[in-house]
Design a protein around this motif. Sequence first.
Motif, short mmCIF file in Angstrom:
data_model
loop_
_atom_site.label_atom_id
_atom_site.label_comp_id
_atom_site.label_asym_id
_atom_site.label_seq_id
_atom_site.Cartn_x
_atom_site.Cartn_y
_atom_site.Cartn_z
N ILE A 153 -1.69 12.98 7.63
CA ILE A 153 -1.08 12.34 8.80
C ILE A 153 0.21 11.63 8.39
O ILE A 153 0.25 10.95 7.38
CB ILE A 153 -2.07 11.33 9.43
N ARG A 187 1.39 6.79 2.47
CA ARG A 187 0.44 7.76 3.00
C ARG A 187 -0.75 7.05 3.66
O ARG A 187 -1.15 7.38 4.77
CB ARG A 187 -0.09 8.67 1.89
N GLU A 188 -1.33 6.06 2.95
CA GLU A 188 -2.49 5.36 3.51
C GLU A 188 -2.08 4.50 4.71
O GLU A 188 -2.84 4.32 5.65
CB GLU A 188 -3.17 4.50 2.43
N MET A 189 -0.85 3.98 4.67
CA MET A 189 -0.35 3.19 5.79
C MET A 189 -0.26 4.07 7.05
O MET A 189 -0.63 3.64 8.14
CB MET A 189 1.03 2.65 5.42
N PRO A 208 0.84 -1.20 0.00
CA PRO A 208 0.00 0.00 0.00
C PRO A 208 0.88 1.25 0.00
O PRO A 208 2.05 1.18 0.36
CB PRO A 208 -0.78 -0.12 1.31
N SER A 209 0.32 2.37 -0.39
CA SER A 209 1.08 3.61 -0.34
C SER A 209 1.40 3.93 1.11
O SER A 209 0.64 3.59 2.02
CB SER A 209 0.27 4.75 -0.95
N MET A 266 -2.06 6.75 7.60
CA MET A 266 -3.45 7.01 7.97
C MET A 266 -3.96 5.87 8.85
O MET A 266 -4.61 6.08 9.86
CB MET A 266 -4.29 7.11 6.68
N LEU A 267 -3.62 4.65 8.45
CA LEU A 267 -4.08 3.46 9.18
C LEU A 267 -3.37 3.33 10.53
O LEU A 267 -4.02 3.22 11.57
CB LEU A 267 -3.81 2.21 8.32
#
Lengths: 402, 402
Positions: free
Chosen positions: A145, A64-66, A61-62, A68-69
């Motif tokens: 984030i 950025r999304e990691m 995953p990117s 976020m998670l």
Amino acid sequence: MSLIVQKFGGSSVADAERVFNVANIVTDTYKAGNSVVVVVSAQGDTTDDLIAKAKEINESPSKREMDMLLSTGEQISISLLAMAIEKLGFPVVSLTGWQVGVHTDSNYSNSRIRKIDHERLQKELDKKNIVIVAGFQGINRYGDITTLGRGGSDTSAVALAAALHADLCEIYTDVDGVYTTDPRIVKNAAKLKEITFDEMLELASLGANVLHNRSVEMGKKYNVNMCVRSSLTRAEGTIVKEVVDMEKMMVRGIAKDSDVARISICGIEDTPGKAFRIFTLLAKKSINVDIILQSIGRDGKKDISFTVTETNLEEALRLLEENKDTIAYENLSWTKDVSKISIVGAGMVSNPGVAAKMFEALYEAQININMISTSEIKVSVLIDSALADKAVRVIHDKFDLA
Amino acid sequence: MSLIVQKFGGSSVADAERVFNVANIVTDTYKAGNSVVVVVSAQGDTTDDLIAKAKEINESPSKREMDMLLSTGEQISISLLAMAIEKLGFPVVSLTGWQVGVHTDSNYSNSRIRKIDHERLQKELDKKNIVIVAGFQGINRYGDITTLGRGGSDTSAVALAAALHADLCEIYTDVDGVYTTDPRIVKNAAKLKEITFDEMLELASLGANVLHNRSVEMGKKYNVNMCVRSSLTRAEGTIVKEVVDMEKMMVRGIAKDSDVARISICGIEDTPGKAFRIFTLLAKKSINVDIILQSIGRDGKKDISFTVTETNLEEALRLLEENKDTIAYENLSWTKDVSKISIVGAGMVSNPGVAAKMFEALYEAQININMISTSEIKVSVLIDSALADKAVRVIHDKFDLA
């Protein structure tokens, strides 16, 4: 009245009982008349569970999304700790990284803190609130984030302590301080009362996993009074500061690092620019090289040996093989069966006999030295892994560290 | 090219497989040339799990900290859905409530949206990104995280559709539309192609749990084209809009509500101000009263009956008993064995025969009516609970809704 920043790791808040243990430490500090800012990591295995959830959906995953998670992990622990402190009857408020104003660069998953706008935090402290802050996370210029990578919560704590000019930054871990060496190897290892930032840096990078280097570097840069102690025993820990009494103890501690592989490049043509070519090649792929040893040229040929971490070994070998012609060497050898043993102490530089004393201990124990590296406050030797624990013990004895 | 807002509930993203199902719906919409904003709830049981974690620590945590905790649920699902869409090879970005700029009041755990600063969202749409937004959450004037309470994600979706002037707001649920009545009671209940906001409001408040009232009210206020459909079958759903062809179907649907209790206050002195006193008493404790029936005074006495939800029954009775002297009544009776059956249709007001037709159906089935209540688009009757399903069936047949 002092302002104290306290940091608790994931295992310290793993379940409800431990959350209350932390809540008690925090409220005791508050009751003693201090302003308290608490930095918390994600509970126990939360981060691993979230990573597993992500991998089930997308292997890569990117970042950025990691971020976020993963940042939800700390958000969960700050709210739970705040609820425990509410239950004990104290005024408390939890804040995420972006609420605290921890501004970072945009290097997702491994961001650096740029500045902290602590206006909100200061306002909460002025209202006499205990403030619980999510470690490990921040916000970048786009309002996204970010997370700080390994040791991120330590770094958050020290950065907050620096920004707020806190009187003390207490890092609570599952060990009760910094020892002269690993107590699992040497039973009579002694807990250090004090240690300098530089010594701590050397020990951390050498495998004494108490504080992450980034946090110590930041502590040194902003001269933050730090302290390592246990959240379970509450025993007096080890103070980390700029200067300690150097005369008292030349050698502060002994570290063992087993995550070491040695690569030897043999039969290199003895012309200028070879070392430059080799280490530029590795640096481009972010492969960190530690000890380097170059033989004196003989018959127009020389050898270069160096160490890398075991995880980097494979890629380093591949790079060297791919570039065999440009580097122009005869053959390549490597081993993982080596460990690095280091003695660390700020007083070492003015005591020329220290390295010799270490070598003497190893000689007496019939332990062969592969490579040697020295800095102002450190002497490291590379030896056979099988003898590593023994080496730590004999050196510990030699310097009377118990 | 249209701008479409799609909302998916927690069960639609409960596991990796379902997350990909949603990702496929979203990317199909995007591939068709639309701009897509997706609003997601927390995965399956996440919210319940988080509540359990909190209760283990504090039975009554502050609502602020509860919102801090619960909002992580949606943050987890937006990042996972974004990762799934990345995996499918589409440009995507996830945004939390505060990143989207969903500004709310400070009524933690049940906040109202004040405004949406959709600058960031618009910027992402301009970059041709699919935008995944965390439903249910916002930010208040202090920069604290708030949640919107029950049906919050529906409300988030409709509010975003209104703010962005979206062409359509699709609410994906586990039913494939709005039916003339509950298909579990009447097998040949028909799916409605269209329904007005007002009808939907009446049906929702009467127990047809498809859309939360707050979202329908907001849809009506901003005239958002809404559509209810299933994320599993992808069948054409039901359009909710301001005006539908009224001539075509006077009665749109039939709803049953079993969460009803009737209270009767008998032998009240027939003087002015009695009803005022009773219902002010209940309103002060936020007890909602539904159908009210007052008998005509006889011998200087009258009776007042009304319905409340079953959960409010006990408190309502306690209040009435405590105030027996001030209200001055002879006795109190109550029952939970009643259900409310309602027919809803925007065309009703101009068709005086509709209520009579409903009563005829009940008479033919020998079902006794306890109480009657009417509005412009609704007729409700209170009947014996045991006969409720039968009543729904005979009315459904009478109006040829199949």
